[in-house]
Write a protein that holds these residues in place. Structure first.
Motif, short mmCIF file in Angstrom:
data_model
loop_
_atom_site.label_atom_id
_atom_site.label_comp_id
_atom_site.label_asym_id
_atom_site.label_seq_id
_atom_site.Cartn_x
_atom_site.Cartn_y
_atom_site.Cartn_z
N ASN A 503 39.56 132.91 18.95
CA ASN A 503 39.73 133.79 17.92
C ASN A 503 39.00 135.24 18.44
O ASN A 503 38.39 135.80 19.62
CB ASN A 503 38.13 133.13 17.08
N SER A 504 39.78 136.42 17.41
CA SER A 504 38.92 137.46 17.34
C SER A 504 39.72 138.63 18.88
O SER A 504 39.43 139.86 19.12
CB SER A 504 37.92 138.23 17.07
N CYS A 505 40.69 137.34 19.51
CA CYS A 505 41.41 138.35 20.55
C CYS A 505 42.70 139.09 20.36
O CYS A 505 43.49 139.23 20.30
CB CYS A 505 41.82 137.49 21.54
N THR A 506 42.25 140.68 19.82
CA THR A 506 43.20 141.57 18.85
C THR A 506 43.75 142.18 19.52
O THR A 506 44.94 142.38 19.34
CB THR A 506 42.02 142.07 17.69
N ASN A 507 43.37 142.47 20.54
CA ASN A 507 44.60 143.34 22.26
C ASN A 507 45.01 142.05 22.75
O ASN A 507 45.74 143.05 23.39
CB ASN A 507 43.74 144.42 21.93
N LEU A 508 44.88 140.88 23.18
CA LEU A 508 45.49 140.03 24.01
C LEU A 508 47.67 140.41 23.34
O LEU A 508 47.78 139.80 22.71
CB LEU A 508 44.95 138.41 23.92
N ASN A 509 48.13 140.65 24.19
CA ASN A 509 48.67 140.78 24.36
C ASN A 509 50.01 139.49 24.89
O ASN A 509 49.80 138.83 25.58
CB ASN A 509 49.68 142.09 25.54
N PRO A 510 50.91 139.65 23.30
CA PRO A 510 51.61 138.09 23.65
C PRO A 510 52.49 138.09 24.91
O PRO A 510 52.75 136.94 24.96
CB PRO A 510 52.10 137.58 22.25
N ALA A 525 42.56 130.34 17.03
CA ALA A 525 43.19 131.50 17.21
C ALA A 525 43.12 132.86 15.97
O ALA A 525 43.79 133.39 15.42
CB ALA A 525 45.21 131.59 17.31
N LEU A 526 41.87 132.55 15.61
CA LEU A 526 41.61 133.08 13.83
C LEU A 526 41.22 134.49 14.47
O LEU A 526 40.57 134.83 15.19
CB LEU A 526 40.14 132.20 13.55
N GLY A 527 41.79 135.17 13.57
CA GLY A 527 42.19 137.38 13.85
C GLY A 527 43.19 137.48 14.81
O GLY A 527 42.94 138.57 15.66
N CYS A 528 43.60 136.73 15.50
CA CYS A 528 44.94 136.99 16.51
C CYS A 528 46.45 137.92 15.49
O CYS A 528 46.71 137.03 14.73
CB CYS A 528 45.22 135.72 17.47
N GLN A 529 46.52 138.35 16.63
CA GLN A 529 48.25 138.56 15.19
C GLN A 529 49.07 137.95 15.61
O GLN A 529 49.27 137.11 16.51
CB GLN A 529 48.72 139.75 16.05
N ASP A 530 50.11 137.72 14.38
CA ASP A 530 50.33 136.67 14.37
C ASP A 530 52.21 136.73 15.49
O ASP A 530 52.41 134.74 15.92
CB ASP A 530 51.83 136.64 13.26
N ALA A 531 52.24 137.62 16.43
CA ALA A 531 52.79 137.45 17.42
C ALA A 531 52.06 136.55 18.47
O ALA A 531 52.90 135.81 18.94
CB ALA A 531 53.55 138.71 18.18
N LYS A 564 54.83 115.78 17.46
CA LYS A 564 55.19 116.37 16.96
C LYS A 564 55.08 117.62 16.79
O LYS A 564 54.25 118.26 17.24
CB LYS A 564 54.78 115.44 15.71
N VAL A 565 56.01 118.03 16.09
CA VAL A 565 56.07 120.35 16.38
C VAL A 565 56.14 120.22 14.50
O VAL A 565 57.29 120.49 14.31
CB VAL A 565 56.80 121.07 16.90
N PRO A 566 55.13 120.36 14.01
CA PRO A 566 55.53 120.66 12.46
C PRO A 566 55.06 122.14 12.01
O PRO A 566 54.66 122.42 13.01
CB PRO A 566 54.09 119.70 11.92
N ASP A 567 55.30 122.74 11.04
CA ASP A 567 55.10 123.83 10.83
C ASP A 567 52.98 124.04 10.88
O ASP A 567 52.77 123.98 10.02
CB ASP A 567 55.54 124.83 9.31
N LEU A 568 53.09 125.57 12.00
CA LEU A 568 51.86 125.62 12.15
C LEU A 568 51.68 126.67 11.13
O LEU A 568 49.84 126.98 10.79
CB LEU A 568 51.58 126.58 13.18
N PHE A 569 52.41 127.26 10.31
CA PHE A 569 51.74 127.89 8.82
C PHE A 569 51.75 128.24 7.85
O PHE A 569 51.58 128.30 6.46
CB PHE A 569 53.12 129.58 8.52
#
Length: 591
Positions: A503-510, A525-531, A564-569
């Motif tokens: 959570n809030s790892c805003t600068n973690l490079n994907p 992964a709250l507060g993380c970028q979508d990538a 299973k792999v449902p839609d995470l979004f």
């Protein structure tokens, strides 16, 4: 012409061959089969044997005509053994019901208008109805409101509901605003064998409630009092000390909102677990509990708190020699408090948690390591220790330490975290939240100034802000890196890891994220970028991208299990877009 009159001795009168008509009985208090009073009685006669329908033979019955409605009695079969109801240990929950919905003696209504037949059917003794044992199994699964309502049906159900209440040993009760003390007492008196009590107070609480609990629960072993934001705990230290001294069977006590205690003296030979929160400005705190093993003391975060923690810890170590777990949370924790604790020489200490002590340094770690070398859990969150302190921890506790919590420690870098993971082979839990972070990076108003400063600062400063973390561990099960805004790269090779908090790892490079954790179940992964969230999905679920059938099953990269792999979004109700994948799923929590 007068007819011939029959001889009186040779003819049977008509009144003797016709059975007398029985009157309808109402309000019978005896069993219809055996004649024993019904209260507290379980009939052992079979259903097909009823003394009322099968009258005893008359010596003169051979001279009488037998009407079709009369059944000749048969020899009774041997009586079955009496079924003894087992002692039930049941927990009743009032979390979703107000005390106002549970009357005191209203459920014990007047049943004088019930006839004998309806009473038998309600009590489960009539033909075609549930026996008492089945009724017991049904009633013990009812919630308290339904149990109170069922007691108003008939006498048999009333008696069964009474037995359920009397057999309850655990009760969770929510006390609403402006609730009268009599309503709480009416509920508690139904459970004379109560052992564990949990109260969620939405109204104020004072010594009257303690007196009611002490009177109604003579066998109380565990008590928990939780306070809501609008409620106030008005219990003083003397009142609490008197309650603990009188309840000699009390072993577990937890109470919130203890800001009005002032000072207290707890004397008990049975108390083993104590938890007090919201403590504030206590003149004296005396613990005379020789069997106390677990203690948790949370103090208020106000700067004007005048509690002398050094004196308190010194007395705690002297009067409670069997302490095993200690948790103290206060902004007034200092190195002197640590020295007082180490001087107590508690040989059985296994867990030590000193939270929010900004004046706790590496010297404090050295004192702890020299006195307690068998710690299994060490929590120094909010302290000022550095990587040198982590080195001392690794040198003293290489074989015993399984849980290490170092959140909110700004002087710790990724090098210290990597060293702890490498030197502590039995580590199962590690919390390093807000350690690898820069406060300026979390402030959006100064983001532009930070960019200009990074251009002017040397490479060493930039290295301290943006760091990489590499952890390879065979036993680690839970890792928390929440708020690590200075984390740029992350590589994890932990086969037993199940819970990862980013959570809030805003600068973690994907592009610099690699997870080799086949047993991973939860990723926050709250507060993380979508990538970054997309990269997490791609690494947890093999070939996830491009799958249209969300019910299709895929294998993990190592082929160990199918998921299973449902839609995470897709948004989920009441779960902030939480996603679960099969039975052992990987939950990704996103914005």
């Amino acid at each position: 012409m007068q007819g011939r009159q029959p001889h009186p001795h040779t003819t049977t009168p008509i009144s003797e061959v016709i059975l007398p008509k029985r009157g309808k009985k109402r309000g019978s208090y005896s069993c219809g089969r055996c004649g024993v009073p019904k209260k507290g009685h379980v009939c052992n006669f079979p259903k097909n044997l009823n003394p009322i329908d099968n009258p005893s033979p008359n010596p003169n019955s051979s001279l009488l005509a037998s009407p079709p409605s009369v059944v000749r009695p048969q020899p009774p079969p041997p009586l079955p053994q009496r079924h003894v109801l087992p002692q039930l240990r049941r927990a009743l929950s009032f979390d979703d019901v107000d005390v106002n919905d549970s009357p005191g003696s209203d459920d014990e209504g007047d049943f004088s208008d019930l006839d004998n037949e309806s009473d038998r059917v309600g009590s489960g003794s009539g033909i075609g109805t549930l026996p008492s044992s089945c009724l017991w199994e049904v009633f013990k699964r009812l919630p308290p409101p339904a149990l109170l309502s069922s007691a108003r049906v008939c006498k048999g159900w009333l008696e069964s509901s009474r037995r359920i209440w009397k057999s309850a040993v655990e009760l969770r009760l929510r006390v609403p605003v402006n609730a009268q003390i009599g309503l709480v007492g009416s509920v508690l008196k139904k459970c004379p064998g109560l052992v564990k009590l949990s109260l969620r107070m939405e109204s104020d609480i004072d010594a009257t409630m303690l007196a009611c609990i002490a009177f109604s629960c003579p066998k109380l072993d565990s008590m928990e009092i939780l306070m809501c934001n609008t409620s106030v705990n008005r219990i003083t230290g003397d009142e609490l000390g008197r309650f603990v001294a009188e309840k000699r069977s009390l072993t577990n006590l937890k109470m919130e909102g203890c800001s009005n205690l002032g000072g207290f003296t707890l004397c008990s030979t049975s108390l083993s677990t104590l938890s007090l929160s919201d403590l504030y400005c206590h003149a004296k705190m005396v613990f005379n509990c020789p069997n106390l093993k677990d203690v948790s003391l949370d103090f208020s975060h106000q700067e004007n708190d005048t509690t002398d923690l050094t004196l308190m810890v010194d007395g705690l170590g002297r009067s409670c020699p069997r302490l095993q777990n200690i948790h103290i949370a206060s902004i007034r924790l200092t190195h002197a408090v640590v020295l007082a604790l180490t001087a107590a020489n508690l040989r059985g200490l296994r867990m030590l948690s000193l939270v929010l002590g900004s004046e706790i340094t590496d010297a404090s770690v050295a004192a702890i390591a020299s006195s307690y070398s068998n710690l299994e859990l060490l929590d120094l969150s909010g302290s000022s220790i550095s990587d040198s302190g982590i080195g001392m921890i690794c040198n003293i506790f290489p074989e015993t330490l399984s849980k290490l919590l170092l959140a909110l420690c700004p002087n710790i870098t990724s090098s210290g975290i990597q060293f702890a993971a490498a030197q502590l082979p039995n580590l199962e839990l590690m919390d390093c939240g807000m350690t690898i972070s820069d406060p300026d990076l979390d402030n959006p108003t100064s983001q532009e100034n930070n960019d200009l400063q990074l251009q002017r600062t040397p490479n060493s400063k930039q290295h301290l802000i943006y760091q990489k973390l590499i952890i390879k561990h065979t036993c680690l099960k839970k890792l928390s890196l929440w708020g690590c805004s200075g984390l740029d790269a992350l590589y994890l090779n932990c086969p037993e890891l199940k819970d990862l908090n980013l959570n809030s790892c805003t600068n973690l490079n994907p592009e610099r994220l690699l997870l080799q954790c086949p047993n991973l179940e939860y990723v926050h992964a709250l507060g993380c970028q979508d990538a970054l969230v997309g990269t997490l999905k791609n690494q947890v679920c093999a070939d996830f991208m491009g799958v249209e059938d969300h019910s299709h099953c895929k294998r993990l990269p190592d082929g160990s299990k199918r998921i299973k792999v449902p839609d995470l979004f897709s948004p989920q109700p009441n779960d902030k877009k939480t996603k679960r994948i099969s039975k052992r799923c990987c939950t990704v929590l996103v914005n």
